[in-house]
Design a protein around this motif. Structure first.
Motif, PDB file in Angstrom:
ATOM      1  N   PHE A  39       0.844  -1.201   0.000  1.00 56.34           N
ATOM      2  CA  PHE A  39       0.000   0.000   0.000  1.00 56.34           C
ATOM      3  C   PHE A  39       0.879   1.251   0.000  1.00 56.34           C
ATOM      4  CE2 PHE A  39      -2.437  -3.389   2.053  1.00 56.34           C
ATOM      5  CZ  PHE A  39      -3.624  -3.348   1.341  1.00 56.34           C
ATOM      6  N   ALA A  48      -0.399   4.553   1.425  1.00 60.02           N
ATOM      7  CA  ALA A  48      -0.917   4.602   2.790  1.00 60.02           C
ATOM      8  C   ALA A  48      -0.427   5.842   3.527  1.00 60.02           C
ATOM      9  CB  ALA A  48      -0.487   3.357   3.556  1.00 60.02           C
ATOM     10  N   CYS A 106      -6.413   0.621   5.278  1.00 63.22           N
ATOM     11  CA  CYS A 106      -6.112   0.307   3.874  1.00 63.22           C
ATOM     12  C   CYS A 106      -7.053  -0.757   3.321  1.00 63.22           C
ATOM     13  CB  CYS A 106      -4.670  -0.175   3.738  1.00 63.22           C
ATOM     14  SG  CYS A 106      -3.408   1.107   3.894  1.00 63.22           S
TER      15      CYS A 106
END
Length: 206
Positions: free
Chosen positions: A166, A169, A182
């Motif tokens: 991610f 993020a 997430c």
């Protein structure tokens, strides 16, 4: 105990195979506490029963090992793995540890330059290991909630997985709460909540 703001947690020397094995050991240890519960119930927001969630985890972990073995460029593999539908929950959890061990062994044997197909980004050994860790952590969080176990993903496992899968993020929050945000499972201060069915990771190698 408070958690220091997180600023990225996946150094290049991360032992991803060990993370998969540890994630399986930790999560199945938690779920063993609910072995005698009703596994036909559904975790909040899920279309699967708790028992079906274990099958999903087994299929995913074995599937990632299979993808790294065959390394297709445009499709999923034809091998699908599941747990014995008649097996008691402790034996199913053992099956998840076996699947995680197979994925870890495959990750260790996969050359760094190898890539395999995934709909959310073709990936390498560490990427598929991170996928396995995410699956184990977030679905165990789902199940822990269904059974009232009050569990949170370990920070040292959540952080590297978020950092690997991610890249967008937000920083400055705990790794576990960031992972849950997430994956559409929790709120994060200062950020709109992600829809439960509208998120995905980015498995591409960066």
């Amino acid at each position: 105990m408070s958690v220091a703001p997180w600023a990225g947690s996946a150094p290049s020397g991360t032992d991803w195979a060990a993370h998969v094995v540890e994630a399986a050991a930790v999560t199945t240890g938690v779920l063993e506490r609910a072995a005698g519960a009703d596994w036909s119930r559904r975790p909040a927001g899920s279309d699967w029963s708790a028992r079906a969630t274990l099958d999903h985890l087994a299929l995913g972990l074995l599937g990632y090992a299979g993808l790294l073995t065959v390394r297709p460029t445009d499709r999923y593999i034809t091998l699908f793995g599941s747990l014995d539908p008649a097996a008691p929950i402790p034996h199913c959890l053992e099956g998840l540890r076996i699947a995680a061990g197979l994925l870890a062994t495959t990750v260790r044997a996969t050359p760094p330059a190898a890539r395999a197909w995934h709909p959310w980004g073709h990936s390498d050994g560490p990427g598929f290991a991170a996928m396995g860790v995410v699956e184990l952590l977030v679905h165990t969080w789902d199940l822990a909630g269904a059974f009232g176990l009050g569990w949170q993903p370990p920070e040292h496992l959540a952080g590297p997985a978020v950092d690997r899968l991610f890249p967008e993020a937000p920083r400055g929050h705990g790794p576990a709460e960031t992972l849950l945000w997430c994956t559409g499972r929790a709120t994060l201060p200062g950020h709109p909540r992600r829809p439960a069915d509208g998120w995905q990771w980015d498995g591409r190698v960066r």
